[in-house]
Design a protein around this motif. Structure first.
Motif, short mmCIF file in Angstrom:
data_model
loop_
_atom_site.label_atom_id
_atom_site.label_comp_id
_atom_site.label_asym_id
_atom_site.label_seq_id
_atom_site.Cartn_x
_atom_site.Cartn_y
_atom_site.Cartn_z
N LEU A 7 0.82 -1.21 0.00
CA LEU A 7 0.00 0.00 0.00
C LEU A 7 0.85 1.25 0.00
CD1 LEU A 7 -2.88 -1.01 2.44
CD2 LEU A 7 -2.97 -0.77 -0.04
N TRP A 8 1.90 1.26 0.82
CA TRP A 8 2.81 2.41 0.85
C TRP A 8 3.51 2.58 -0.48
CZ3 TRP A 8 2.63 6.37 3.81
CH2 TRP A 8 2.12 6.26 5.09
N LEU A 9 3.90 1.47 -1.08
CA LEU A 9 4.56 1.54 -2.38
C LEU A 9 3.60 2.09 -3.43
CD1 LEU A 9 7.04 0.97 -4.08
CD2 LEU A 9 6.16 -1.34 -4.46
N ALA A 10 2.36 1.63 -3.43
CA ALA A 10 1.36 2.14 -4.38
C ALA A 10 1.10 3.63 -4.14
CB ALA A 10 0.06 1.34 -4.26
N PHE A 11 1.02 4.04 -2.88
CA PHE A 11 0.82 5.45 -2.55
C PHE A 11 2.00 6.29 -3.04
CE2 PHE A 11 1.49 9.02 0.32
CZ PHE A 11 0.30 9.72 0.12
N ALA A 12 3.20 5.80 -2.84
CA ALA A 12 4.40 6.55 -3.26
C ALA A 12 4.44 6.69 -4.78
CB ALA A 12 5.66 5.85 -2.75
N VAL A 13 4.10 5.63 -5.49
CA VAL A 13 4.08 5.69 -6.96
C VAL A 13 3.01 6.68 -7.43
CG1 VAL A 13 3.56 4.37 -9.06
CG2 VAL A 13 5.05 3.40 -7.29
N ALA A 14 1.82 6.62 -6.83
CA ALA A 14 0.74 7.55 -7.21
C ALA A 14 1.13 8.99 -6.91
CB ALA A 14 -0.55 7.18 -6.48
N ALA A 15 1.79 9.23 -5.79
CA ALA A 15 2.23 10.59 -5.45
C ALA A 15 3.29 11.08 -6.43
CB ALA A 15 2.77 10.61 -4.02
N ALA A 16 4.20 10.20 -6.83
CA ALA A 16 5.24 10.59 -7.78
C ALA A 16 4.65 10.91 -9.14
CB ALA A 16 6.29 9.48 -7.91
N ILE A 17 3.70 10.11 -9.60
CA ILE A 17 3.05 10.37 -10.89
C ILE A 17 2.26 11.68 -10.84
CG2 ILE A 17 1.23 9.55 -12.46
CD1 ILE A 17 2.21 6.68 -11.83
N SER A 18 1.56 11.93 -9.73
CA SER A 18 0.80 13.17 -9.59
C SER A 18 1.73 14.38 -9.60
CB SER A 18 -0.02 13.15 -8.30
OG SER A 18 -0.98 12.13 -8.36
N ALA A 19 2.84 14.29 -8.88
CA ALA A 19 3.78 15.41 -8.85
C ALA A 19 4.36 15.67 -10.24
CB ALA A 19 4.90 15.12 -7.85
N TRP A 20 4.71 14.60 -10.94
CA TRP A 20 5.23 14.78 -12.31
C TRP A 20 4.17 15.44 -13.19
CZ3 TRP A 20 3.36 13.09 -16.94
CH2 TRP A 20 4.17 13.35 -18.04
N SER A 21 2.92 14.95 -13.09
CA SER A 21 1.84 15.48 -13.93
C SER A 21 1.55 16.94 -13.63
CB SER A 21 0.54 14.67 -13.72
OG SER A 21 0.73 13.35 -14.14
N ALA A 22 1.74 17.36 -12.41
CA ALA A 22 1.44 18.74 -12.03
C ALA A 22 2.51 19.72 -12.49
CB ALA A 22 1.26 18.83 -10.52
N PHE A 23 3.76 19.25 -12.64
CA PHE A 23 4.84 20.20 -12.91
C PHE A 23 5.62 19.94 -14.20
CE2 PHE A 23 4.08 20.43 -8.36
CZ PHE A 23 3.87 21.80 -8.24
N ALA A 24 5.43 18.81 -14.84
CA ALA A 24 6.16 18.54 -16.09
C ALA A 24 5.69 19.49 -17.18
CB ALA A 24 5.93 17.09 -16.52
N PRO A 25 6.59 19.93 -18.04
CA PRO A 25 6.18 20.84 -19.11
C PRO A 25 5.23 20.17 -20.08
CG PRO A 25 8.51 20.23 -19.31
CD PRO A 25 8.00 19.62 -18.07
#
Length: 144
Positions: A7-25
């Motif tokens: 669960l923590w691993l899934a949460f970390a992956v989801a958080a990383a994807i969200s952060a990338w999606s929010a700030f990637a050009p």
């Protein structure tokens, strides 16, 4: 404790994807948003079938150079705004200002279609929402 690790691993992956999606050009090249009028549309409408092949509202983004591309695969001409699109013909319409546009559209059962042109999404939550909305367009209808 072992059960929580996935669960923590899934949460970390989801958080990383969200952060990338929010700030990637965003992509810099223009993109065609294709909407096709399928063959047989006119015949179905003349037979009394209510044909809704195109959405009532299309949303484009000016900052990523979206271009509306209408393709007439039907056997009769179709009208979109002031333009007559012949069978087999494509019509490309770029938008360069944020706006709301109403067009007459013979392929629509209502006879009109709205094109909303939104501004370039800023980095952060606006860009994340824009990417989620874009991704939801390509998902099958059962996911909407």
């Amino acid at each position: 404790m072992r059960l929580l690790r996935p669960l923590w691993l899934a949460f970390a992956v989801a958080a990383a994807i969200s952060a990338w999606s929010a700030f990637a050009p965003l992509p810099d090249e223009s993109r065609d948003e294709l909407f096709e009028i399928p063959k047989g549309t006119w015949a179905r409408r003349m037979a009394g079938d209510k044909v809704d092949i195109l959405p009532d509202t299309i949303t484009l983004t000016v900052g990523v150079k979206d271009v509306l591309l209408l393709r007439n695969a039907d056997t009769v001409p179709q009208i979109f705004g002031p333009v007559l699109i012949m069978p087999g013909q494509d019509f490309r319409l770029p938008f360069d200002t944020v706006s709301v546009n109403e067009f007459n559209c013979s392929a629509h059962s209502s006879g009109s279609m709205k094109v909303i042109v939104e501004p370039h999404p800023a980095a952060g939550i606006a860009r994340l929402k824009w990417r989620v909305r874009r991704a939801s367009r390509v998902l099958p209808a059962s996911f909407h």
